[in-house]
Design a protein around this motif. Sequence first.
Motif, mmCIF file in Angstrom:
data_model
loop_
_atom_site.group_PDB
_atom_site.id
_atom_site.type_symbol
_atom_site.label_atom_id
_atom_site.label_comp_id
_atom_site.label_asym_id
_atom_site.label_seq_id
_atom_site.Cartn_x
_atom_site.Cartn_y
_atom_site.Cartn_z
ATOM 1 N N ARG A 23 0.745 -1.256 0.047
ATOM 2 C CA ARG A 23 0.084 -0.096 0.074
ATOM 3 C C ARG A 23 0.810 1.445 0.067
ATOM 4 N N PRO A 24 0.357 2.453 -0.448
ATOM 5 C CA PRO A 24 1.291 3.614 -0.480
ATOM 6 C C PRO A 24 1.861 3.946 0.918
ATOM 7 N N GLU A 56 5.765 6.467 -2.997
ATOM 8 C CA GLU A 56 4.334 6.407 -2.801
ATOM 9 C C GLU A 56 3.583 6.380 -4.105
ATOM 10 N N ARG A 57 4.081 7.568 -4.923
ATOM 11 C CA ARG A 57 3.426 7.557 -6.141
ATOM 12 C C ARG A 57 3.431 6.012 -6.835
ATOM 13 N N THR A 60 1.223 3.639 -5.622
ATOM 14 C CA THR A 60 -0.143 3.666 -5.813
ATOM 15 C C THR A 60 -0.640 3.382 -7.186
ATOM 16 N N GLU A 61 0.377 3.529 -8.073
ATOM 17 C CA GLU A 61 -0.102 3.169 -9.375
ATOM 18 C C GLU A 61 0.522 1.677 -10.103
#
Length: 210
Positions: A23-24, A56-57, A60-61
């Motif tokens: 997870r982020p 984190e980005r 997320t992606e």
Amino acid sequence: MRALAEVRDDPLTDDGLLLRRPRPSDAALVHRGTHDPLVREFLQAVIPHRDEAAAERWLTEIPPMLWQTGRAAYFALEATGEAAEEAAEAVGEELGEEPGEEVGRAIGWGELVNLDPEQDSAEIAVWLLPEHRRLRTAKSAMRLVCRFGFERIGLRRIDAFAAADNMPSQLTGAAIGFRRAGYLPALFRSSRTQRLHDAVYATLVPEDLC
């Protein structure tokens, strides 16, 4: 072999570790791991994230997209119970934080890649943060990723490729049932030094997992 998008993805546990989807909030783990010299030396195509925001980005992606398209399954490995307390103390000593600040955070990363529906097979990769690199923890981490592959995805074979000079990785695989199946010269290039590594190829079937 089941499609990843249809696989039950609730966590698995084993000997003080919990395996879950990333997870982020795992950005600190991914940032540290992609800058770790041994991770970058012994794994191919590891690109260090500029900072935790970039990690984190990415979290997320990319992992959700790969999971949804069936290309790869990425996992975070989190310490639980007494192991979480030990992990918190270890990280506190390493980073100068108070014990307890790291409880519930991930200490390692696992992957199942090169998923092959025709062979019902995949390739495994696992790494742990430096302060958690003990044989017991490494065995639990690798065992959890393999269990997910066999029990949830329905794989019939999991392959592992370890650099010939990465003996701890080879010993960890052997300890949970991987059998050596070959030696491949100049198989992959270090992400850190670009040096070519010979690789030891090992394979595991469900009946041999221990």
